[in-house]
Design an enzyme around this catalytic site. Structure first.
Site, PDB file in Angstrom:
ATOM      1  N   LYS A  79      -6.782 -10.756  -3.936  1.00 34.21           N
ATOM      2  CA  LYS A  79      -6.759 -10.064  -5.234  1.00 34.21           C
ATOM      3  C   LYS A  79      -6.189 -11.002  -6.290  1.00 34.21           C
ATOM      4  CE  LYS A  79      -5.139  -5.697  -7.334  1.00 34.21           C
ATOM      5  NZ  LYS A  79      -4.456  -4.404  -7.114  1.00 34.21           N
ATOM      6  N   SER A 159      -6.863  -0.106  -8.634  1.00 33.60           N
ATOM      7  CA  SER A 159      -7.202  -1.362  -9.279  1.00 33.60           C
ATOM      8  C   SER A 159      -7.769  -2.407  -8.326  1.00 33.60           C
ATOM      9  CB  SER A 159      -5.962  -1.949  -9.958  1.00 33.60           C
ATOM     10  OG  SER A 159      -4.964  -2.278  -8.991  1.00 33.60           O
ATOM     11  N   SER A 183      -3.439   2.007  -5.749  1.00 32.08           N
ATOM     12  CA  SER A 183      -4.496   1.003  -5.890  1.00 32.08           C
ATOM     13  C   SER A 183      -4.975   0.332  -4.616  1.00 32.08           C
ATOM     14  CB  SER A 183      -4.063  -0.077  -6.872  1.00 32.08           C
ATOM     15  OG  SER A 183      -4.253   0.391  -8.173  1.00 32.08           O
TER      16      SER A 183
END
Ligand code: GLN
Length: 493
Positions: A79, A159, A183
């Site tokens: 990420k 997210s 998330s």
């Protein structure tokens, strides 16, 4: 594409260790898959050479008869909230575009030390603020899943939407995520994969771009409970560079995985039956109870009475911390620099932050600054902190009566990109079931439960006592074995 891209973490690690194939072959397959799936927009930058170099190092170790590590030969997606040395790290923002850190985050370093390699930096909601992966400066991420009979691009959740999309599309066997208020779990639920947020403090926050520091936790996203257990072991551990890091040994979660729940009590929180929850989700919750009973557990009702206040409290605490954390982006030391002609220092800050932050980030900074301002601090921030304590106490009481809590992960399945943009409150509701465990710092996982009548995945959530990731993983495994989730996106790469 060769079959390697169908393999998960355990299969790749064990296959490389036993010489069934080389780490390089695996890395080459995933690099090719990543390159062919650009339409998902899951990656902000790709790093095929990082994956190949790590793979070659693992193959060389094997030739020398050395230990290959917990993640030996597994290429993963990272990420883009984790600082990676020499590789652009943006938090999906314009203000950090082009920023190449001089250092590696603790979590990513641990993964490389465990033999993993990096396929690239995954797209996300800007500064991890969002539930649909539509707030990224680098564009929306699409889920590989489609609603039956339609061709609309669907949200992979947020997210960690690049992470969930890539793992569901089989262009990465696993990915890192971060979870501040859902998330990891919500995107995992939207895309039919697993994801676990460990107890707050298990994974170091050092080198992770900060959103709300008292909530932020890293965790793995992968297609099975076993794969999550393996990767979490590689990511977790005490770090003196993070003042809130847990000074505890990392358990051997993989080795002690067991789907036998005899003697365990599973709590069903009655306040999670909320208006607006899809019938298919309520049905899957019932099925989940039956599965855990079948695994030997006893099902008990529990009460978490302050649940309805958790989301509003989160949307005070998280923006408050964000407004303070994001004050560092002033354009002076790194990131975007925009100096209008004749501008003074204040004008420079204003110009850079106006151009560098997206609308959702600005909304959070405004809310956060407001709730921390002298006139409103007690009315909002202090109240929200009190609620946070009450939510944590609710869980403490519930865990006197049960070992693990079972609930839906989300109130709805995925939705088409663009469909909730005008409605931030409905967007925020996505995390109504995820946020309480975040406020209380508890380990929580989403596992695939079923697909709804539209053909979209739904997840079930398991929440455990502090430090009891094992209990969460074991209950997740019991569900996984009984669900036998075989649904796949229409297309993968
Ligand atoms: N969707 C939530 C938010 O926008 C949670 C985000 C997260 O966990 N990073 O704040």
């Amino acid at each position: 594409m060769t079959a390697y891209t169908q393999l998960g973490v355990k299969d790749i690690r064990d296959g490389v260790a036993s010489g069934d194939f080389t780490a390089r072959e695996v890395a080459e397959s995933f690099n090719a898959a990543v390159a062919s799936a650009a339409e998902l927009n899951a990656f902000i930058v790709t790093t095929p050479d990082h994956a190949l170099t790590a793979a070659d190092a693992v193959d060389a170790k094997r030739a020398r008869g050395e230990d290959l590590g917990k993640m030996g030969g597994v290429p993963i997606g990272m990420k883009d909230l984790f600082a990676t040395k020499g590789v652009q790290t943006t938090a999906a923002s314009h203000i950090l575009e082009g920023f190449k850190p001089e250092y590696e985050s603790t979590v990513s370093q641990k993964l490389w030390d465990a033999g993993a390699g990096m396929l690239g930096k995954l797209n996300l909601d800007q500064f991890a603020m969002g539930s649909s992966n539509e707030t990224s400066y680098f564009g929306n991420v699409s889920s590989p899943w489609k609603k039956d009979g339609t061709n609309a691009a669907m949200s992979p959740g947020g997210s960690s939407g690049g992470s969930s999309s890539a793992v569901a599309a089989r262009i990465a066997p696993a990915a890192t995520g971060t979870d501040t208020g859902g998330s990891i779990r919500q995107p995992a639920a939207f895309t039919g994969i697993c994801g676990i947020k460990p107890t707050y403090g298990r994974c170091s926050r050092w080198g992770v771009v900060a959103f709300a520091s008292s909530l932020d936790q890293a965790g793995p996203m992968a297609r099975s409970v076993e794969d999550c257990a393996i990767m979490l072991e590689a990511m977790a551990g005490f770090d003196p560079k993070d003042a809130t890091s847990l000074q505890m040994d990392v358990p051997n979660w993989e080795a002690t995985l067991s789907a036998d729940l005899k003697g365990k009590k599973i709590g069903i929180p009655r306040e999670y039956r909320m208006d607006g929850t899809d019938q298919a989700i309520l049905d899957s919750w019932e099925q989940g109870k039956a599965m855990l009973r079948d695994a030997g557990a006893e099902i008990v009702d529990v009460s978490l009475p302050h649940t309805k206040y958790a989301l509003p409290a989160y949307y005070i605490i998280a923006p408050a911390e964000a407004s303070s954390n994001l004050a560092r982006y002033d354009g002076v030391r790194y990131g975007l620099r925009d100096l209008p002609d004749g501008a003074g220092l204040q004008d420079m800050y204003a110009a850079i932050r106006a151009a560098g932050f997206g609308d959702e980030v600005k909304r959070r900074v405004l809310i956060g600054t407001y709730v921390l301002s002298a006139g409103f601090y007690d009315a909002y921030y202090t109240q929200a902190q009190k609620i946070r304590t009450l939510v944590a106490q609710d869980f403490e009481k519930a865990f006197a009566e049960c070992d693990v809590i079972l609930a839906p992960t989300t109130p709805t399945a995925s939705f088409p990109l663009g469909s909730l943009n005008e409605d931030p409150l409905t967007m925020y509701l996505n995390d109504v079931f995820a946020v309480p465990a975040s406020l209380a710092g508890l380990p929580a996982m989403s596992v695939p439960a079923t697909v709804n009548p539209d053909g979209l995945p739904l997840g079930l959530q398991l929440v455990g006592r502090p430090f009891d990731e094992q209990g969460v993983l074991n209950a997740g495994l019991a569900i996984q074995q009984r669900v036998g989730f075989e649904a796949q996106p229409e297309k993968w790469w």
